[in-house]
Design an enzyme around this catalytic site. Sequence first.
Site, short mmCIF file in Angstrom:
data_model
loop_
_atom_site.label_atom_id
_atom_site.label_comp_id
_atom_site.label_asym_id
_atom_site.label_seq_id
_atom_site.Cartn_x
_atom_site.Cartn_y
_atom_site.Cartn_z
CB CYS A 33 34.33 -16.04 -92.88
SG CYS A 33 36.13 -16.16 -92.73
CB CYS A 85 38.18 -14.97 -89.15
SG CYS A 85 37.25 -13.66 -89.94
CB CYS A 95 39.27 -17.66 -92.51
SG CYS A 95 39.62 -15.89 -92.35
CE LYS A 97 38.95 -11.47 -96.99
NZ LYS A 97 38.15 -12.13 -95.95
NE ARG A 149 42.22 -9.00 -90.57
CZ ARG A 149 43.31 -9.35 -91.22
NH1 ARG A 149 44.49 -9.19 -90.66
NH2 ARG A 149 43.22 -9.89 -92.43
NE ARG A 154 42.02 -12.82 -91.75
CZ ARG A 154 41.78 -13.20 -90.49
NH1 ARG A 154 42.24 -14.36 -90.04
NH2 ARG A 154 41.10 -12.41 -89.67
CD GLU A 161 41.23 -18.05 -105.91
OE1 GLU A 161 40.08 -18.54 -105.91
OE2 GLU A 161 42.08 -18.35 -105.06
CE LYS A 216 37.09 -7.96 -97.57
NZ LYS A 216 36.75 -8.98 -96.66
CB SER A 235 37.23 -1.62 -92.32
OG SER A 235 38.36 -2.47 -92.41
CE1 TYR A 294 31.80 -2.01 -92.87
CE2 TYR A 294 33.61 -1.56 -94.40
CZ TYR A 294 32.95 -2.42 -93.55
OH TYR A 294 33.41 -3.69 -93.37
C1 PBG Z 1 36.68 -12.24 -93.07
C2 PBG Z 1 36.40 -10.88 -93.58
C3 PBG Z 1 37.23 -9.78 -93.43
C4 PBG Z 1 36.60 -8.71 -94.04
C5 PBG Z 1 35.40 -9.19 -94.56
N1 PBG Z 1 35.32 -10.55 -94.29
C6 PBG Z 1 38.48 -9.62 -92.68
C7 PBG Z 1 39.65 -10.45 -92.95
O1 PBG Z 1 39.73 -11.19 -93.93
O2 PBG Z 1 40.55 -10.35 -92.13
C8 PBG Z 1 37.13 -7.33 -94.12
C9 PBG Z 1 36.15 -6.26 -94.43
C10 PBG Z 1 36.64 -4.91 -94.16
O3 PBG Z 1 37.82 -4.65 -93.85
O4 PBG Z 1 35.80 -4.01 -94.25
N2 PBG Z 1 35.58 -12.89 -92.63
#
Ligand code: PBG
Length: 323
Positions: free
Chosen positions: A120, A122, A130, A195, A205, A217, A233, A248, A274, A313
């Site tokens: 990605c 971003c 992204c 996602k 982030r 996004r 999807e 996710k 996260s 995590y």
């Molecule tokens: C984007 C990406 C994100 C996460 C994984 N890949 C962030 C986003 O889409 O803003 C989030 C993972 C997390 O919050 O643990 N490359």
Amino acid sequence: MSFPASRPRRLRRTPALRALVRETVLTPKDFVFPMFIVPGRGVSLPIGSMPGQKRYSPDLAAEEARRLWDLGVSAVLLFGIPEHKDAVGSSAYHKDGIVPQAVRAIAKAAPQMVIMTDVCLCEYTDHGHCGLVEKGEVLNDPTLELLAKQAIAHAQAGAHVVAPSDMMDGRVGFIREELDDEGLENTSIMAYSVKYASAFYGPFREAAESAPAFGDRQSYQMDPANQSEAIKEARMDEEEGADILMVKPAGPYLDIVRAVREATDLPLAAYQVSGEYAMIHAAAERGWIDLERAMMESLIGIKRAGADIIISYFAPHAAGLLK
Ligand code: PBG
């Protein structure tokens, strides 16, 4: 049969009886541990909003991978935080970029470890989106070229699985073709198929310094209200050649995990993101819930919903308890 002939409590009387009839069992092999990689040597930087989590330079990431392997965790998912960010994310596709360096170091320290990499832009763009941006819009097709270059750089360094998380249309098929053209037909693709545009990515982030500089996004990540679209999807990514699908976030989307599980035969991953991790820690810090019990319950819920692979995590902490 109903009460009093049937008494479900009979099978809950002792730990051994409960274990005998337990329907879902977690093992350390269910987990993938996400890791943030920063430049340098000997660097480990704590992440404020994710207690216990750190950003590692490649050498320390390798040490950590070794420790994970010894705990029974056999897969990691790498996110790169480069020194240099620009409009086109050029640090994302260097063959000696931050992620390729970490892939090589981990492969050396833990040779059997499954190495997955996030694909990605971003974390690599100065605007934090992204994909490529023109007049405030995130461009789809021109972004695909860059994602494929990034995937190739990771695969050439030795990543077993590349995981596109950008949510551009058509990227799985495009990346598959480009990998194959480079002779990388054995590299798998784990697609972030479903996602959502989620508030639960907040702490990530901070960790990845990847918050979008303008807008959000929602023009590429999915609307949290949609389920049929999730199936669409997932099916598209399967047709484009994905080897593993992903949903996710995980916790607030367990119905989606179950629906995708029933719609496809591919292995299914769910990403406990996260914000899910941070919430459990925050409540536990205040003494409002028990950290380890809430952690294990959140993980078993994801597996029970139908995930074969849990990206979390909590992986080392949970694996430590399961051993
Ligand atoms: C984007 C990406 C994100 C996460 C994984 N890949 C962030 C986003 O889409 O803003 C989030 C993972 C997390 O919050 O643990 N490359």
